[in-house]
Design an enzyme around this catalytic site. Structure first.
Site, PDB file in Angstrom:
ATOM      1  N   HIS A 134       0.866  -1.183   0.000  1.00 50.26           N
ATOM      2  CA  HIS A 134       0.000   0.000   0.000  1.00 50.26           C
ATOM      3  C   HIS A 134       0.911   1.244   0.000  1.00 50.26           C
ATOM      4  CE1 HIS A 134      -2.803   2.931   1.864  1.00 50.26           C
ATOM      5  NE2 HIS A 134      -3.779   2.130   1.512  1.00 50.26           N
TER       6      HIS A 134
ATOM      7  N   CYS B 280      -4.831   2.298  -3.732  1.00 53.78           N
ATOM      8  CA  CYS B 280      -3.604   2.821  -3.094  1.00 53.78           C
ATOM      9  C   CYS B 280      -2.409   1.892  -3.304  1.00 53.78           C
ATOM     10  CB  CYS B 280      -3.801   3.077  -1.598  1.00 53.78           C
ATOM     11  SG  CYS B 280      -5.041   4.299  -1.233  1.00 53.78           S
TER      12      CYS B 280
ATOM     13  N   LYS C 233     -10.673  -1.079  10.421  1.00 52.35           N
ATOM     14  CA  LYS C 233     -10.763  -2.257   9.550  1.00 52.35           C
ATOM     15  C   LYS C 233     -11.150  -3.505  10.335  1.00 52.35           C
ATOM     16  CE  LYS C 233      -7.559  -0.342   6.215  1.00 52.35           C
ATOM     17  NZ  LYS C 233      -8.165  -0.049   4.906  1.00 52.35           N
TER      18      LYS C 233
ATOM     19  N   ASP D 236       2.831  -4.645   8.164  1.00 49.22           N
ATOM     20  CA  ASP D 236       1.623  -3.844   7.993  1.00 49.22           C
ATOM     21  C   ASP D 236       0.428  -4.808   8.070  1.00 49.22           C
ATOM     22  OD1 ASP D 236      -0.638  -2.667   6.947  1.00 49.22           O
ATOM     23  OD2 ASP D 236       0.333  -1.898   5.132  1.00 49.22           O
TER      24      ASP D 236
ATOM     25  N   GLN E 294      -4.785  -5.370   6.790  1.00 55.06           N
ATOM     26  CA  GLN E 294      -5.802  -6.285   6.242  1.00 55.06           C
ATOM     27  C   GLN E 294      -5.788  -7.642   6.927  1.00 55.06           C
ATOM     28  OE1 GLN E 294      -8.117  -5.370   4.236  1.00 55.06           O
ATOM     29  NE2 GLN E 294      -7.284  -3.371   3.676  1.00 55.06           N
TER      30      GLN E 294
HETATM   31  N1  PMP Z   1      -1.832  -0.785   4.486  1.00 55.97           N
HETATM   32  C1  PMP Z   1      -2.795  -1.540   3.952  1.00 55.97           C
HETATM   33  C2  PMP Z   1      -2.453  -2.905   3.443  1.00 55.97           C
HETATM   34  C3  PMP Z   1      -4.095  -1.044   3.886  1.00 55.97           C
HETATM   35  O1  PMP Z   1      -5.061  -1.794   3.348  1.00 55.97           O
HETATM   36  C4  PMP Z   1      -4.387   0.243   4.391  1.00 55.97           C
HETATM   37  C5  PMP Z   1      -5.784   0.811   4.325  1.00 55.97           C
HETATM   38  N2  PMP Z   1      -6.346   0.830   3.028  1.00 55.97           N
HETATM   39  C6  PMP Z   1      -3.346   0.975   4.945  1.00 55.97           C
HETATM   40  C7  PMP Z   1      -2.080   0.438   4.971  1.00 55.97           C
HETATM   41  C8  PMP Z   1      -3.559   2.344   5.503  1.00 55.97           C
HETATM   42  O2  PMP Z   1      -4.407   2.276   6.589  1.00 55.97           O
HETATM   43  P1  PMP Z   1      -5.082   3.611   7.176  1.00 55.97           P
HETATM   44  O3  PMP Z   1      -5.623   4.358   6.000  1.00 55.97           O
HETATM   45  O4  PMP Z   1      -6.142   3.101   8.086  1.00 55.97           O
HETATM   46  O5  PMP Z   1      -4.009   4.352   7.903  1.00 55.97           O
END
Ligand code: PMP
Length: 407
Positions: A124, A365, A227, A201, A204
């Site tokens: 991401h 993203c 999440k 990270d 998910q």
């Molecule tokens: N890493 C991953 C794999 C994600 O799916 C997300 C959220 N889409 C993030 C980082 C960022 O998380 P947040 O927007 O809640 O800070």
């Protein structure tokens, strides 16, 4: 036969019981954010109506009640992640802030010229950009572990890339775009063998898989409460105590200090050293109820249910000749990415919405991953424990309808 009684579970999620564009809502955008059960929503109101106060400072009753509720969530997160100590749990705004904290504090202290930071090809943006900055500022090199066409990390390539120059590895536990579960345990062991620290990270993964940071032996683990059925604006950085103690604070202000003079400041103990300013108290307090909700159902049932949805959706969509699935990893969570022949993913998303079906479309993203796969975007259906097989039937039926309309 589903592992979870979805009928009972769905009663706890008020938002699910509405019509969107005249159709019952089918919410399949859980990788973006999950919906919230009544307990979580009520907890926010109870906090503001009953014991709103600033924490850790006041000696009055409300402040003590708020502090104890806030700290109770920290203990609950510790148990969810099976961390050794509560002071290894730092509250942040979400995964994005957790990674920025580590990049800024650890990165700027322990990364130097000629060092290497390694990420994978399915990260991401939140796990790319902060490391890019560290590399630019420190004259270090950002290296990218390749993936296969199925969307799995090439672990052999990773093994070859690791060297004494590797100082930090930052890796998704689960890909938000493809659903791939990465072999993090093995990759953590390999990083440590090379002498690197490793951040996972878990955006998910948490809430969809069992996570045990002691068993994984990762140095850092990040999650976002929103999440896993909790509120937005709150997340967690887990870090091994010995590492966190060697790291300088990320932000300066109240709460993170022990003593301040104009000449010199000394810092508070963990975890407060990394929690400058008034935190997001209400959402931390409400997050406790989301964790309780998950723990009551139990991770094995959640995994079984979501695997069933994944298998069913994969089978259903594979049977549609005009659909191509994107990402075919052997180990996946309940995320199905796909494209539709001759139709832009945004148009599919918009047409599904017209029938009350919420999916995500675009690059999710993960622009570099899209470039690797030669796509400008996908349509993504992602599941949570309140989703049903009937909802997947609706998705498949609507995709068929859309395909006919467009012909
Ligand atoms: N890493 C991953 C794999 C994600 O799916 C997300 C959220 N889409 C993030 C980082 C960022 O998380 P947040 O927007 O809640 O800070």
């Amino acid at each position: 036969e589903l592992a979870i009684n979805t009928e009972a579970i769905r009663k706890e999620f008020p938002v699910l019981h509405q019509k969107v564009n005249g159709y019952p809502l089918v919410y399949l955008d859980n990788a973006a954010t999950t919906q919230k059960p009544t307990q979580v929503i009520d907890a926010l109101v109870d906090y503001y109506q009953g014991y709103n106060a600033n924490i850790h400072r006041g000696i009055h009753t409300l402040a003590e009640k708020a502090t104890s509720a806030f700290e109770q969530t920290r203990e609950s997160v510790r148990s969810l992640l099976h961390a050794k100590q509560t002071e290894e749990i730092i509250f942040v705004r979400g995964v994005t802030e957790a990674i920025n904290l580590v990049a800024s504090s650890y990165g700027h202290t322990f990364i130097g010229e000629g060092d290497e930071i390694m990420i994978s090809a399915l990260e991401h943006h939140a796990n790319i950009v902060p490391w890019q900055w560290v590399c630019q500022q420190k004259k270090a090199t950002l290296r990218v572990i390749p993936i296969t066409d199925a969307g799995e990390i090439d672990v052999d390539a990773y093994k070859k890339m690791l060297s004494p120059c590797t100082k930090l590895v930052a890796l998704a536990h689960v890909s938000n775009t493809l659903g791939t579960i990465n072999p993090v345990k093995e990759m953590i062991r390999m990083a440590h063998q090379a002498g690197a620290v490793i951040l996972i990270d878990g955006a998910q993964a948490a809430g969809h898989l069992a996570v045990d940071v002691q068993e994984l032996d990762c140095d850092f683990y990040c999650l976002s409460a929103h999440k896993l059925y909790g509120p937005t604006g709150i997340g967690v950085l887990y870090g091994k105590k010995a590492l966190l103690e060697r790291m300088p604070p990320y932000q300066g202000g109240g709460e993170m200090i022990r003593e301040v003079t104009y000449a010199h400041t000394t810092y508070n103990d963990l975890p407060y050293k990394f929690e400058a300013g008034t935190p997001n108290i209400a959402d931390v307090v409400a997050f406790w109820y989301a964790i309780e909700f998950i723990q009551k159902i139990g991770t094995p049932s959640i995994v079984a249910h979501e695997q069933e949805l994944l298998a069913y959706c994969t089978e259903k969509l594979s049977a549609l000749p005009f659909i191509q699935l994107v990402g075919r990893a052997k180990e996946k969570v309940g995320i199905v990415s796909f494209i539709m022949d001759g139709v832009h993913c945004f148009d599919v998303g918009q047409m599904l919405d017209a029938y009350g079906i919420a999916v995500r479309t675009g690059h999710h993203c993960t622009q570099p991953l899209m470039q690797r796969l030669g796509l400008d975007g996908t349509i993504r259906a992602s599941f949570a424990l309140y989703n049903t097989l009937a909802e997947i039937d609706k998705l498949a039926a609507m995709l068929e309808k859309i395909s006919k309309i467009l012909k």
